[in-house]
Design a protein around this motif. Structure first.
Motif, PDB file in Angstrom:
ATOM      1  N   TYR A   1       0.801  -1.215   0.000  1.00  0.00           N
ATOM      2  CA  TYR A   1       0.000   0.000   0.000  1.00  0.00           C
ATOM      3  C   TYR A   1       0.843   1.279   0.000  1.00  0.00           C
ATOM      4  N   ILE A   2       1.664   1.450   1.028  1.00  0.00           N
ATOM      5  CA  ILE A   2       2.459   2.677   1.125  1.00  0.00           C
ATOM      6  C   ILE A   2       3.417   2.787  -0.053  1.00  0.00           C
ATOM      7  N   HIS A   3       4.106   1.708  -0.380  1.00  0.00           N
ATOM      8  CA  HIS A   3       5.038   1.746  -1.497  1.00  0.00           C
ATOM      9  C   HIS A   3       4.328   1.934  -2.827  1.00  0.00           C
ATOM     10  N   SER A   4       3.109   1.439  -2.927  1.00  0.00           N
ATOM     11  CA  SER A   4       2.336   1.660  -4.159  1.00  0.00           C
ATOM     12  C   SER A   4       2.045   3.144  -4.351  1.00  0.00           C
TER      13      SER A   4
ATOM     14  N   LEU B   1       3.030   8.274  -7.169  1.00  0.00           N
ATOM     15  CA  LEU B   1       3.386   9.689  -7.090  1.00  0.00           C
ATOM     16  C   LEU B   1       4.746   9.956  -7.730  1.00  0.00           C
ATOM     17  N   GLY B   2       5.714   9.085  -7.436  1.00  0.00           N
ATOM     18  CA  GLY B   2       7.044   9.254  -8.016  1.00  0.00           C
ATOM     19  C   GLY B   2       7.036   9.105  -9.525  1.00  0.00           C
TER      20      GLY B   2
ATOM     21  N   LEU C   1      13.477   5.627 -12.628  1.00  0.00           N
ATOM     22  CA  LEU C   1      13.957   4.243 -12.675  1.00  0.00           C
ATOM     23  C   LEU C   1      13.891   3.604 -11.289  1.00  0.00           C
ATOM     24  N   PHE C   2      14.135   4.416 -10.270  1.00  0.00           N
ATOM     25  CA  PHE C   2      14.074   3.934  -8.891  1.00  0.00           C
ATOM     26  C   PHE C   2      12.670   3.446  -8.539  1.00  0.00           C
ATOM     27  N   VAL C   3      11.647   4.255  -8.836  1.00  0.00           N
ATOM     28  CA  VAL C   3      10.280   3.866  -8.477  1.00  0.00           C
ATOM     29  C   VAL C   3       9.762   2.742  -9.375  1.00  0.00           C
TER      30      VAL C   3
ATOM     31  N   LEU D   1       9.002  13.916  -3.807  1.00  0.00           N
ATOM     32  CA  LEU D   1       9.061  15.338  -3.472  1.00  0.00           C
ATOM     33  C   LEU D   1      10.062  16.099  -4.328  1.00  0.00           C
ATOM     34  N   ASN D   2      11.035  15.400  -4.922  1.00  0.00           N
ATOM     35  CA  ASN D   2      12.044  16.076  -5.743  1.00  0.00           C
ATOM     36  C   ASN D   2      11.442  16.912  -6.868  1.00  0.00           C
TER      37      ASN D   2
END
Length: 376
Positions: free
Chosen positions: A38-41, A46-47, A81-83, A312-313
């Motif tokens: 959930y949180i990571h989704s 968003l990312g 790429l990270f997300v 947030l970046n």
């Protein structure tokens, strides 16, 4: 797979204070079932949206005309790429890894590369702002597109080099679970457990395992956090001092932007890295299972907070700039027009081209070195 290897699970087994059974990390496992899906989704969505918009804006409307533009574009690429890798890592941690050895190494290795490159790019942005505002007289010859592209290429190569141990030591294998069972009041090992393939650390011997398991997080702490943090603190402190000397409302407004950037970075990353440092220092010391469970639960929560920074970046470094927001708004207006078919494809092509060229002809870019526009 050679049976003489020491797996990630074998090493967790030896960290237990119980002579026979590994710790039952029930709190951490329960939390991961919530945080993972959930949180990571939410972080991934968003990312993905934020960083994709930054990349699309640069690709369609705003050319990279300054060092900050180049660095910001690379930050967005690294964060994107990270997300994209994050859901696969979460799935592997919760379940298993069915995609084979090559995909395992690429997943974990690229995750590490993007982590290092993104953090170092943020340090480069702060250095660029320092040169542009504090060293304004020398900024013209120091801040060129050719230099920025070379620096970005070097950062990506360096991030790959420090990630080589991750590429090498992550393997695809079936962990050798050895369940503890009681037979006639004696302890025996049950090796019949049918485990699934995972993508985790695997080592040839205990010495290599100890070295790598300490070296990798230590490098991550030094290069992936403390080095960028020190650079940002030094550069932004000098920037704030310079801006405060100017009796200008816009420059004082820029000071608040600088403070927000630094505070958000520290709040997101400092708690997790302190927990990681504590875990690394005490990695091979015996501890009670409750203490281990509490530590890993805290790491899981704080790691999610650190991941949030990639969402947030775009807000901190891109959307806060007026001109970037204008490009962003124009992109949505054009997409809306295409969706509603208010204009023909030919006219849309001409309008989009005119829009793009008009942005190039602007005499003042948001990255102009007047101190009134801190980011873009």
């Amino acid at each position: 797979m050679n049976n003489s290897y020491y797996s990630y699970y074998d090493y967790d087994y030896h960290n237990s204070t119980d002579d026979y059974a590994p710790c039952d990390l029930s709190s951490n496992n329960s939390l991961n079932t919530v945080v993972g899906p959930y949180i990571h989704s939410i972080i991934c969505i968003l990312g993905f949206v934020g960083n994709s918009l930054v990349i699309l804006t640069y690709a369609l409307y705003k050319r990279t005309k300054s060092m900050t533009d180049v660095f910001l574009l690379n930050v967005a690429i690294a964060d994107l790429l990270f997300v994209l890798a994050l859901p696969f890592i979460v799935y592997n941690e919760l379940y298993s890894w069915p995609m084979g050895l090559v995909a395992c190494k690429l997943l974990r290795g690229s995750y590490s590369v993007n982590l290092y490159s993104g953090m170092l790019m943020l340090a480069c942005i702060s250095t660029d702002r320092y040169i542009a505002i504090v060293q304004a007289r020398r900024s013209f010859r120091l801040r060129s597109l050719s230099y920025s592209r070379i620096i970005c290429a070097l950062i990506w190569v360096f991030a790959f080099l420090v990630s080589v141990p991750t590429f090498h030591y992550y393997n695809w294998y079936k962990p050798g679970y050895n369940d503890i069972i009681w037979v006639n009041d004696t302890v025996e090992m049950d090796t019949t457990t049918d485990s699934q393939y995972v993508c985790e650390w695997k080592f040839r011997d205990s010495k290599t395992a100890k070295t790598v398991k300490v070296a990798v997080p230590s490098i991550q702490l030094a290069i992936g956090f403390f080095l960028p943090l020190l650079i940002m603190i030094f550069c932004y402190t000098a920037v704030i001092i310079t801006l405060l000397k100017a009796k200008n409302f816009q420059r004082h407004k820029a000071v608040r932007v600088v403070l927000v950037v630094v505070v958000v970075f520290i709040v997101c990353h400092l708690p997790y890295n302190l927990a990681l440092m504590y875990d690394t220092i005490h990695m091979f010391k015996q501890s009670h299972c409750t203490e281990t469970d509490t530590l890993y639960t805290a790491i899981s929560v704080l790691q999610s907070l650190a991941y949030l920074h990639c969402c947030l970046n775009p807000v901190l470094y891109a959307f806060i700039g007026v001109k970037f927001r204008n490009h962003f708004s124009r992109m949505f207006q054009d997409l809306w027009c295409v969706g509603k078919r208010y204009i023909t494809p030919r006219r849309f092509s001409r309008v989009t081209s005119d829009t793009y060229m008009s942005t190039i002809r602007r005499s003042v870019d948001g990255s102009s070195e007047n101190g009134s526009s801190f980011t873009m």
